[in-house]
Design a protein around this motif. Structure first.
Motif, mmCIF file in Angstrom:
data_model
loop_
_atom_site.group_PDB
_atom_site.id
_atom_site.type_symbol
_atom_site.label_atom_id
_atom_site.label_comp_id
_atom_site.label_asym_id
_atom_site.label_seq_id
_atom_site.Cartn_x
_atom_site.Cartn_y
_atom_site.Cartn_z
ATOM 1 N N UNK A 320 46.620 121.308 18.261
ATOM 2 C CA UNK A 320 46.823 120.351 19.342
ATOM 3 C C UNK A 320 45.854 119.187 19.343
ATOM 4 N N UNK A 321 44.704 119.344 18.697
ATOM 5 C CA UNK A 321 43.694 118.278 18.718
ATOM 6 C C UNK A 321 43.225 117.960 17.306
ATOM 7 N N UNK A 322 44.131 118.080 16.345
ATOM 8 C CA UNK A 322 43.800 117.783 14.960
ATOM 9 C C UNK A 322 43.376 116.319 14.845
ATOM 10 N N UNK A 323 42.244 116.038 14.209
ATOM 11 C CA UNK A 323 41.780 114.640 14.127
ATOM 12 C C UNK A 323 42.727 113.734 13.366
ATOM 13 N N UNK A 370 51.044 137.795 21.336
ATOM 14 C CA UNK A 370 51.227 136.455 20.777
ATOM 15 C C UNK A 370 49.987 135.633 21.113
ATOM 16 N N UNK A 371 49.293 135.148 20.097
ATOM 17 C CA UNK A 371 48.107 134.306 20.283
ATOM 18 C C UNK A 371 48.441 132.892 19.813
ATOM 19 N N UNK A 372 48.488 131.962 20.770
ATOM 20 C CA UNK A 372 48.797 130.560 20.490
ATOM 21 C C UNK A 372 47.492 129.774 20.638
ATOM 22 N N UNK A 373 46.961 129.345 19.529
ATOM 23 C CA UNK A 373 45.613 128.755 19.502
ATOM 24 C C UNK A 373 45.694 127.237 19.479
ATOM 25 N N UNK A 374 44.800 126.612 20.244
ATOM 26 C CA UNK A 374 44.592 125.167 20.143
ATOM 27 C C UNK A 374 45.828 124.378 20.575
ATOM 28 N N UNK A 568 38.450 121.503 14.062
ATOM 29 C CA UNK A 568 38.783 120.079 14.086
ATOM 30 C C UNK A 568 37.576 119.183 14.369
ATOM 31 N N UNK A 569 36.552 119.693 15.075
ATOM 32 C CA UNK A 569 35.321 118.905 15.242
ATOM 33 C C UNK A 569 34.644 118.661 13.895
#
Length: 907
Positions: A320-323, A370-374, A568-569
């Motif tokens: 969701x926050x990929x640079x 179900x693990x939905x990350x980021x 992503x950081x």
């Protein structure tokens, strides 16, 4: 006394049934009992007994009936005494009853707070028929009666959900089949009973039930089964699952997890395995800033409770926050989930809504984590939420996901930086108590510098652990020396993450530092040593050593064997370090690596494919060779989403030659329809930027077939005509031939017979010009089918004979299956269903041998059903069409639409 209203109105005294008198008397008593002890107003009682035209003496009539009922219930009651049971209240009357005296109250007590399966069964057995059975519809349509019927239906569904979750189908089937019989148009209830039958090993009964419900819906309502009933039908048919359908995708747990005890205790308390009442899906949205440890906590929590989910665990990084702004689309996320659940690519439908429905159906009745990350926002995850009881969904995001909390009942868990004691324990666990105690002042300085941010602490600890002889005071001093850089984290957190990164980066060997920088340009969700070697122009062994060094320093993570991801950081930091020319060269090497490797893989899998021309790869690209078809296909599958990312990234970078060639190389994968359409559309845009008319024509023709698969015939024709116009202007006979073959399918779908015949004739003429006998058989097969559809059976037979002759020589199984189907169709249309059946069955066998790649099987089954119906076997026709629909629904939307219409007409 004991009263019953769940069925006919009845009463018992001392074990003997009481005669309740006239219908009006029983109706009034029944309504009071349905109210369950609540008062019923006088006007309502009058309306039930007399409707719109009550007599002027109606109020007196109610009083008189009440008096009669009191004496019936209590024969020894003195005149004008109210008695035990019937009391005046709120301008009307009410029955004074308890759960021991009234079946309705007993039912509610049994289905109230946290019932177990035994309680549900006992409650449902109390029902002896419809509420107030035997009365006129005016009384039975009273809102209280209708609401009580709905209570019964809901209790039955809850019982089914609990039994499915607990594996106790046999215990509830009796009462639930009775409930389903009483409510034959309640599709949700029918669906659950089908699943229970299947769970009890009675799949044939479940399929028969589906046929009966389908017929009843059509006859009574004129509608097809809804999504939930169709999903249950599909699950019955797909019940024979193997271990591939029980994924275990959780990332590795952190062996040195420490701290977060309050948060961990809170989330562990959210889910308990279902032991009584139907347990709803539990959703927890874990929020907090980047690097705060959301994923670490979520993964640790998931591992702690994974044993409670015997059907598997799904994991997905939504980026969701990929640079690089490669946020995963919900449709792609659903595709990844369905892949993990063992759904073949050819059976994943086009369109987000259809995928979401299939995902819910495959999850129904299962207990999964179900693990939905980021996640970026609620919209990205909403379609990924299963509806099946007994599941746990964990979502991590930097955003609050307030919409999930409000609309889905999610529990929000917000993380803050680690408190000083937890940060101290964090470093102690990683560096050892002796070292931490020995340099407690330096440890305090490190903790203060990192301000409790777990990502920063992890990087510092990893570097310090690799240098056990280095004093921690030196580490603290080095961190302070790096303070000149701005913070990477959100402005409300005083932690210099970039300073931590720069300190760790400065300690890397030069080659590893370069690999770290260059991985920022990688287009996919994860990277292999081979791709890293291409990015950095080093040997695979040296790339592997660099990846190992980065992993040891917590700068990347090996999330699966041989596949590495980065926070992503850290990707953003690497991007800042990257010089423009350095990044440009690395991108060229990477895209050349993937392009040449993918083209080689396709030609290994499909050696007969017409190869694309390739420029010499950039120095250091190190493309892979694939000696064996199986190994080549395995590589294509493993790199599928990387290749999709490469196509999109190459388009953004303006590497248009790579875009369309990469898209061409991915065709052996039998991609999902919407993914392939998207890739082809991107490739078409690249070809248009290049101005390459030949490529535009060929890609447009590829979009004809894919648009038809998505049931977009108008769009398919537009692409076909555009391709044809360009191919004619270029004199490209091969592309013109392929376009006419594709247009035959378009015009057949749209029932435009004149255009169909013309396209078939043009295809044959072009095939003869090309002088290729295999091409000729394909064209004549299309023309034979066209003649059959317009009723010119002699010409169809003549073309069919030519195709059969070629097929016998060439061994072309695709043309062979198609022409047998056409011959069968001609016999059927000429009134010979027996012969037609033989040809269709032979065609079906040939189509099944080919597999789903041609989409032939649902087409042949469609015609086979026609033949069964013409032969008078309605049951066989229905079964054949239903089998065809199961395949076509997931493979060929156009054929599915036609078959569904036939099933409706049959009913």
């Amino acid at each position: 006394m004991r009263f019953e209203v769940l069925g006919p109105v009845r009463a018992w005294r001392d074990g003997h049934e009481v005669h309740l008198g006239k219908p009006q008397h029983r109706a009034l008593l029944g309504l009071l009992l349905v109210a369950g002890g609540r008062p019923v107003a006088m006007a309502e009682l009058i309306d039930v007994l007399w409707g719109d035209e009550p007599p002027g003496t109606a109020v007196n009539g109610i009083h008189r009936i009440v008096g009669i009922l009191r004496r019936v219930l209590e024969p020894e009651l003195a005149p004008r005494e109210a008695g035990r049971w019937l009391a005046r209240s709120a301008g009307g009357y009410r029955m004074v009853v308890t759960a021991d005296e009234l079946d309705l109250l007993r039912f509610r007590a049994l289905t109230g707070q946290a019932p177990d399966i035994g309680g549900f069964v006992a409650a449902l057995r109390l029902w002896q028929g419809p509420v107030l059975a035997g009365f006129a519809s005016r009384i039975r349509e009273h809102p209280m009666v209708v609401a009580l019927d709905r209570e019964y239906q809901q209790a039955a569904k809850n019982a089914a959900d609990l039994a499915l979750t607990a594996g106790a189908a046999d215990q509830v089937l009796g009462v639930l089949r009775q409930a389903a019989d009483r409510h034959p148009l309640d599709e949700a209830l029918q669906a659950r009973v089908m699943l229970l039958l299947t769970a009890a090993g009675r799949q044939a009964d479940a399929l028969e039930m589906y046929r009966q419900v389908t017929r009843r819906l059509a006859e009574d309502l004129g509608v097809d089964p809804g999504a939930e009933l169709r999903a249950a039908h599909q699950q019955v048919l797909q019940q024979e699952t193997d271990e591939a359908d029980r994924p275990a995708q959780l990332p590795r747990d952190l062996a040195v997890f420490v701290g977060r005890q309050d948060e961990l205790a809170g989330v562990l308390a959210l889910y308990r395995p279902p032991t009584g009442a139907s347990t709803p899906v539990v959703i927890s949205a874990i929020g907090g800033m980047a690097g705060i440890g959301k994923t670490t906590l979520a993964v640790h929590w998931a591992h702690r409770v994974a044993h409670q989910f015997p059907d598997g665990q799904l994991y997905l990084n939504l980026r969701g926050f990929d640079p690089a702004e490669r946020v995963m689309e919900p449709g792609d996320a659903l595709t990844r989930m369905l892949d993990a659940l063992g759904v073949p690519a050819t059976k994943v439908p086009a369109g987000r809504e259809a995928k979401a429905a299939l995902f819910r159906s495959r999850m129904w009745g299962r207990r999964m984590l179900v693990l939905l990350d980021n996640a970026r926002d609620e919209q990205q995850v909403r379609d990924l939420l299963p509806s099946s009881p007994g599941c746990l969904v964990i979502v991590t995001s930097r955003n609050s996901l307030a919409g999930l909390v409000a609309a889905e009942g999610a529990v929000a868990v917000t993380l803050d930086v680690l408190a000083a004691p937890d940060a101290h324990a964090f470093l102690t666990r990683r560096l050892g108590p002796a070292r931490v105690q020995r340099e407690s002042d330096a440890v305090d300085q490190i903790i203060a510098f990192c301000a409790g941010l777990p990502l920063a602490l992890a990087i510092v600890a990893a570097k310090a652990a690799l240098r056990p002889q280095q004093p921690l005071a030196g580490v603290a001093a080095a961190l302070h020396a790096a303070r000149g850089l701005d913070a990477l984290t959100s402005p409300d957190v005083t932690v210099n993450a970039r300073a931590v990164f720069s300190w760790s980066y400065a300690a890397l060997t030069p080659v590893t530092a370069r690999v770290f920088r260059l991985l920022a340009v990688h287009p996919g969700p994860d990277v292999t040593p081979e791709a890293a070697a291409a990015a950095a122009d080093v040997t695979p062994d040296r790339a592997q050593a660099a990846l190992d060094e980065l992993a040891h320093g917590s700068l990347i993570t090996e999330h699966a064997p041989g596949r590495y991801q980065s926070h992503d950081l850290l990707r953003a930091y690497a991007t800042e370090l990257l010089a423009d020319d350095e990044g440009t060269d690395a991108r060229q090497r990477l895209f050349d690596h993937y392009l040449h490797s993918a083209v080689a893989a396709k030609l290994a899998v499909m050696p007969y494919a017409v190869p694309v021309t390739l420029d010499t790869p950039a120095d250091g690209a190190r493309p892979l060779a694939h000696a064996e078809p199986d190994a080549a296909m395995a590589w294509l599958r493993a790199e599928h989403w990387v290749l999709v990312g490469a196509v999109e990234a190459a388009y953004r970078q303006g590497l248009d030659d790579h875009v369309w060639r990469l898209t061409w190389s991915m065709s052996p994968l039998n991609q999902h329809v919407d993914t392939e359409i998207r890739m082809l559309e991107v490739a078409l845009a690249s070809a248009e930027r290049l101005g390459d008319q030949l490529v535009i024509a060929r890609i447009s023709n590829g979009l004809v077939t894919m648009s038809l698969r998505a049931d977009r015939a108008d769009q398919a024709e537009r692409y076909g005509l555009r391709s044809l116009e360009i191919a004619r202007s270029l004199g490209d006979v091969a592309t013109q031939f392929r376009v006419y073959v594709a247009l035959c399918q378009v015009y057949q779908d749209r029932e435009q017979m004149d255009r169909l015949l013309d396209a078939g004739r043009q295809a044959v003429a072009l095939a003869l010009t090309m002088g290729d006998i295999t091409v000729e058989s394909i064209a004549r097969s299309e023309l034979a089918a066209a003649y059959a559809l317009v009723g010119d059976y002699p010409k169809s037979s003549a073309e069919s004979a030519r195709v059969l002759a070629i097929a016998e020589v060439e061994g072309n199984s695709v043309s062979y299956a198609a022409i047998l189907d056409t011959i069968g169709y001609c016999h059927l249309r000429q009134g010979d269903p027996a012969t037609a059946l033989t040809y269709f069955q032979d065609s079906l066998a040939a189509a099944q041998a080919i597999g789903h790649i041609t989409g032939a099987e649902p087409l042949v089954r469609n015609h086979l059903g026609d033949a069964h119906l013409a032969a008078g076997d309605v049951t066989a026709a229905r079964e054949t069409w239903e089998q065809a629909l199961e395949i076509a629904d997931e493979l060929d939307a156009s054929t599915a639409r036609k078959i569904r219409a036939k099933l409706v007409a049959l009913r």
